[in-house]
Design a protein around this motif. Structure first.
Motif, short mmCIF file in Angstrom:
data_model
loop_
_atom_site.label_atom_id
_atom_site.label_comp_id
_atom_site.label_asym_id
_atom_site.label_seq_id
_atom_site.Cartn_x
_atom_site.Cartn_y
_atom_site.Cartn_z
N GLN A 60 6.10 27.29 17.64
CA GLN A 60 5.69 28.67 17.87
C GLN A 60 5.62 28.99 19.36
O GLN A 60 6.02 30.08 19.80
N LYS A 61 5.14 28.03 20.15
CA LYS A 61 5.09 28.22 21.60
C LYS A 61 6.51 28.38 22.17
O LYS A 61 6.74 29.18 23.08
N ASN A 97 7.69 31.87 21.36
CA ASN A 97 7.06 32.84 22.27
C ASN A 97 7.69 32.78 23.66
O ASN A 97 7.88 33.81 24.32
N ALA A 99 10.94 34.58 23.57
CA ALA A 99 10.73 36.03 23.55
C ALA A 99 10.41 36.57 24.93
O ALA A 99 10.86 37.64 25.32
N VAL A 100 9.62 35.81 25.68
CA VAL A 100 9.29 36.23 27.05
C VAL A 100 10.53 36.25 27.92
O VAL A 100 10.73 37.13 28.75
#
Length: 241
Positions: free
Chosen positions: A75-76, A79, A82-83
């Motif tokens: 999940q990290k 993320n 996405a950043v």
């Protein structure tokens, strides 16, 4: 023996998906695979692509996350992606910068009246060479994202011209002194095609400004009626009284 040792020392380590359990994704560059921590975004050298080295970083820098499952790190990683590629991410910022750079080049080509092909054939290749010599191959490759083809430069110049035209029309419409004067003249280009050129003089913040108002082809004849219809149609389209 020396050759074998040299070969062994220059061998690059490869990233494995199993390294995600320690919180690392792959961040390859021109020097090979490099592990990037999804928690602190630190990028380690290629030699650190060992389970022991990666686990040591996790335990030392992020002890509170050392017992987390691989789903946590997955999940990290999502993320982090996405950043990077979101609207405010690095990829979007680089894309916006590349578009802005292409407009800057197009603007300077238009000012110097150089052929549009000079961007792709001269400016971009030489820029890549200079950046590679000063900053390295990785930074030079970023310049390849700048589109400087002949058609792109032409479109950029058209966009810039349209934006400038829109700005000064807005100035005329918003002027505190609503009156303006115009001057027109017809001419023919190198192909003997008749054109109409017009200039406008107006008041802007207490000063008199003069700009080119129009450059229109006369598709019929150069008679007074045709010139009047061309001017009248242009003024109606721009909302000028």
């Amino acid at each position: 023996m020396t050759k074998k040792m040299a070969s062994k020392n220059t061998r690059k380590r490869a990233y494995s998906e199993a390294f995600l359990q320690y919180g690392f994704v792959n961040m390859p560059d021109c020097f090979g695979d490099r592990p990037k921590c999804v928690l602190c975004c630190k990028v380690l050298i290629n030699e650190s692509l060992k389970p022991g080295k990666l686990k040591e970083h996790l335990m030392k820098c992020h002890p509170g996350s050392a017992s987390q499952s691989i789903k946590f790190f997955q999940q990290k990683a999502i993320n982090l992606q996405a950043v990077k590629f979101g609207k405010t991410g690095l990829a979007s910022q680089q894309l916006a910068a590349a578009v802005e750079a292409s407009y800057e080049v197009a603007y300077r080509i238009a000012k110097t009246q150089k052929p549009h092909t000079v961007a792709e054939e001269l400016i971009l290749p030489f820029s890549i060479i200079m950046v590679e010599k000063l900053c390295g191959l990785h930074q030079a490759k970023i310049l390849s994202a700048i589109s400087l083809s002949n058609n792109t430069i032409r479109r950029k110049i058209d966009d810039l011209a349209a934006d400038i035209h829109e700005q000064f029309i807005s100035e005329v419409l918003s002027s505190s002194y609503p009156k303006f004067s115009m001057q027109f003249d017809k001419s023919t280009d190198i192909a003997s095609w008749p054109t109409l050129i017009g200039f406008i003089r107006y008041v802007r913040e207490g000063s008199i400004k003069e700009e080119m108002l129009l450059y229109e082809d006369l598709s019929t004849t150069t008679k007074c009626a045709d010139i009047f219809n061309t001017v009248d149609g242009f003024l109606r389209k721009e909302g000028l009284d």
